[in-house]
Enzyme design. Structure first.
Site, PDB file in Angstrom:
ATOM      1  N   TYR A 143       0.819  -1.215   0.000  1.00 14.80           N
ATOM      2  CA  TYR A 143       0.000   0.000   0.000  1.00 14.80           C
ATOM      3  C   TYR A 143       0.855   1.268   0.000  1.00 14.80           C
ATOM      4  O   TYR A 143       0.357   2.349  -0.237  1.00 14.80           O
ATOM      5  CB  TYR A 143      -0.951   0.023   1.205  1.00 14.80           C
ATOM      6  CG  TYR A 143      -2.010  -1.065   1.179  1.00 14.80           C
ATOM      7  CD1 TYR A 143      -2.379  -1.667  -0.020  1.00 14.80           C
ATOM      8  CD2 TYR A 143      -2.634  -1.481   2.336  1.00 14.80           C
ATOM      9  CE1 TYR A 143      -3.338  -2.664  -0.056  1.00 14.80           C
ATOM     10  CE2 TYR A 143      -3.602  -2.479   2.307  1.00 14.80           C
ATOM     11  CZ  TYR A 143      -3.943  -3.070   1.112  1.00 14.80           C
ATOM     12  OH  TYR A 143      -4.890  -4.067   1.085  1.00 14.80           O
ATOM     13  N   LYS A 194       3.673 -15.162   1.463  1.00 17.11           N
ATOM     14  CA  LYS A 194       3.688 -16.037   0.282  1.00 17.11           C
ATOM     15  C   LYS A 194       5.150 -16.242  -0.110  1.00 17.11           C
ATOM     16  O   LYS A 194       5.596 -15.800  -1.179  1.00 17.11           O
ATOM     17  CB  LYS A 194       2.895 -15.384  -0.865  1.00 17.11           C
ATOM     18  CG  LYS A 194       1.396 -15.332  -0.633  1.00 17.11           C
ATOM     19  CD  LYS A 194       0.685 -16.628  -0.982  1.00 17.11           C
ATOM     20  CE  LYS A 194       0.624 -16.809  -2.489  1.00 17.11           C
ATOM     21  NZ  LYS A 194      -0.036 -18.110  -2.822  1.00 17.11           N
ATOM     22  N   ASP A 227      -2.754 -17.872   1.266  1.00 16.65           N
ATOM     23  CA  ASP A 227      -3.957 -18.484   0.696  1.00 16.65           C
ATOM     24  C   ASP A 227      -4.425 -19.658   1.552  1.00 16.65           C
ATOM     25  O   ASP A 227      -5.612 -19.836   1.821  1.00 16.65           O
ATOM     26  CB  ASP A 227      -3.726 -18.904  -0.769  1.00 16.65           C
ATOM     27  CG  ASP A 227      -2.416 -19.644  -0.987  1.00 16.65           C
ATOM     28  OD1 ASP A 227      -1.542 -19.596  -0.090  1.00 16.65           O
ATOM     29  OD2 ASP A 227      -2.245 -20.265  -2.043  1.00 16.65           O
ATOM     30  N   ASP A 251      -4.907  -7.138   5.827  1.00 21.00           N
ATOM     31  CA  ASP A 251      -6.152  -6.435   5.516  1.00 21.00           C
ATOM     32  C   ASP A 251      -7.255  -7.471   5.243  1.00 21.00           C
ATOM     33  O   ASP A 251      -8.344  -7.436   5.812  1.00 21.00           O
ATOM     34  CB  ASP A 251      -5.897  -5.568   4.273  1.00 21.00           C
ATOM     35  CG  ASP A 251      -7.018  -4.589   4.003  1.00 21.00           C
ATOM     36  OD1 ASP A 251      -7.993  -4.569   4.770  1.00 21.00           O
ATOM     37  OD2 ASP A 251      -6.920  -3.846   3.009  1.00 21.00           O
ATOM     38  N   ASP A 255     -10.245  -8.990   8.082  1.00 23.57           N
ATOM     39  CA  ASP A 255     -11.678  -8.840   7.774  1.00 23.57           C
ATOM     40  C   ASP A 255     -12.368 -10.202   7.799  1.00 23.57           C
ATOM     41  O   ASP A 255     -13.470 -10.348   8.315  1.00 23.57           O
ATOM     42  CB  ASP A 255     -11.871  -8.200   6.391  1.00 23.57           C
ATOM     43  CG  ASP A 255     -12.081  -6.700   6.506  1.00 23.57           C
ATOM     44  OD1 ASP A 255     -11.710  -6.133   7.548  1.00 23.57           O
ATOM     45  OD2 ASP A 255     -12.618  -6.092   5.558  1.00 23.57           O
TER      46      ASP A 255
END
Ligand code: NAD
Length: 370
Positions: A143, A194, A227, A251, A255
């Site tokens: 970001y 990852k 994942d 993020d 959530d």
């Protein structure tokens, strides 16, 4: 009498001031019954500040936040300000505070309280007793990484670019927060990236592994690809204790975790900065929900996420674990007694307003804290 602690309270917009009012009653109760006195300053931020001063947060408010021991934030935004450009939006208030105070570690607990076990979309036997903590790096990663932007290629097509960047100090400081938390909980930390396809993920894994071996051999460290973590969180979320991850994966995963609990009006969060030379650390506490314009002004918002954010503040900024626990217990007991705001309403329960819920929590505090 305990020494005064400096709090900056920023209720914001929409339901922010409504739920913050109920925290005010808890703070009064703390002074009355627990001999904990706070020096409280209050200020406007977000849309309210745009209306009054033309900006989402004033420099003097940022300065007050710097001087405070902790900031309790409500929520900002609403349709009235939706047409403003990104450089003027109410949300800039929170982004500015994060940046100016160096708040890099976002802590999001996902806890399923027994009385709300049926609020989740997952089966009760999968999520009953769930208590996980996600630590998300919140000032770095993709970001903020450079280069970024959209460029036009020679053939007239466009290319959008964002860059995932992490340095070892950035990884170490957020991992330290997570290791420390794990030590105080069940002693297990899962680091998520990852590393199979991203160099920055490989560096993340190597750095967390080295830090764990050097400073936290007592914490059981595991690693998981992001994942797989998303999948495991839905399949068997109770396998996790503390999770630490970067900004992007954090993020999404935080959530996801919060929705396992099924109740937005119940979820607090904390964002912490580095420990400074004098032992203090900047910290901001806020519910994860927004300003809920659809219910603002109706007196029906659930005040518990804001109250539980205050409980986190007591625990992480002042080490007042016992007081935090009493507030958390009071909320659970009130829910168990069958009082519910509309968002967590269930058959057989009594639907109550924001203020009735707040009063019920304070009455319960009286019982527990005497
Ligand atoms: P939201 O969290 O405000 O609301 C989503 C839904 O959950 C709504 O139906 C709302 O009524 C309900 N809800 C939220 N909190 C509740 C509570 N305490 N009690 C009962 N019901 C509750 O998200 P949104 O609608 O996407 O955003 C509304 C505004 O809030 C937008 O302007 C957004 O930018 C802003 N926002 C601010 C923050 C923040 O201040 N940190 C965070 C998220 C969204």
């Amino acid at each position: 009498m305990a020494s005064n602690k400096k709090l900056l309270v920023l209720p914001g917009d929409g339901i922010g001031p409504e739920v913050m009012r109920e925290v005010g009653h808890v703070i009064d109760w703390m002074a009355r019954r627990r001999r904990a006195v706070f020096d409280i300053a209050e200020d406007i931020v977000g849309g309210a500040c745009i209306d009054a001063h033309g900006i989402a947060i004033r420099p003097e408010t940022v300065q007050r936040a710097r001087e405070a021991d902790a900031v309790l934030f409500g929520s900002v935004g609403g349709p009235k300000w939706d047409t403003l450009g990104f450089d003027k939006r109410p949300e800039l208030s929170i982004l500015t505070l994060r940046k100016e105070l160096g708040l890099f570690a976002n802590l999001r607990p996902a806890i399923v309280l027994d009385p709300l076990v049926d609020a989740s979309t997952l089966k009760a036997d999968v999520i009953k007793g769930l208590d996980i903590m996600i630590v998300r790096e919140s000032t770095g990663g993709i970001y903020f990484g450079e280069p970024r932007g959209v460029e036009t290629l020679p053939d007239g097509t466009k290319r959008g670019i964002n860059t995932e960047v992490y340095t070892t100090p950035e990884i170490e400081r957020v991992a330290r927060v997570a290791f420390e938390l794990a030590r105080k909980r069940q002693g297990r930390l899962c680091s998520v990236e990852k590393a199979n396809v991203m160099e920055s993920g490989l560096l993340w894994r190597q750095t967390v592994t080295a830090l764990g071996a050097a400073e936290y051999p007592d914490v059981e460290l595991s690693h998981m690809y992001a994942d797989n973590c998303a999948m495991q969180m839905v399949r068997n979320p109770r396998q996790f204790d503390v999770i630490v991850t970067g900004n992007l994966f954090g993020d999404i995963l935080s959530d996801l975790a919060s929705m396992l609990t099924g109740s937005l009006g119940m979820l607090p969060s904390a964002t912490l900065g580095a420990v400074q030379g004098d032992g203090r650390r900047h910290a901001l506490y806020e519910p994860i929900h927004g300003s809920a314009p659809d219910i603002a002004g109706k007196g029906i918002a659930n005040p518990m996420a804001q109250m539980l954010s205050f409980a986190m503040l007591l625990r992480y900024s002042f080490g007042m674990d016992e007081d935090a626990l009493i507030i958390e217990r009071a909320c659970t007991n009130v829910l168990a007694s069958g009082l519910r705001t509309a968002d967590v309403m269930a058959p057989g329960c009594a639907k109550v307003s924001t203020s009735v819920m707040g009063e019920a929590v304070v009455r319960e505090l009286d019982k527990l804290g005497s």
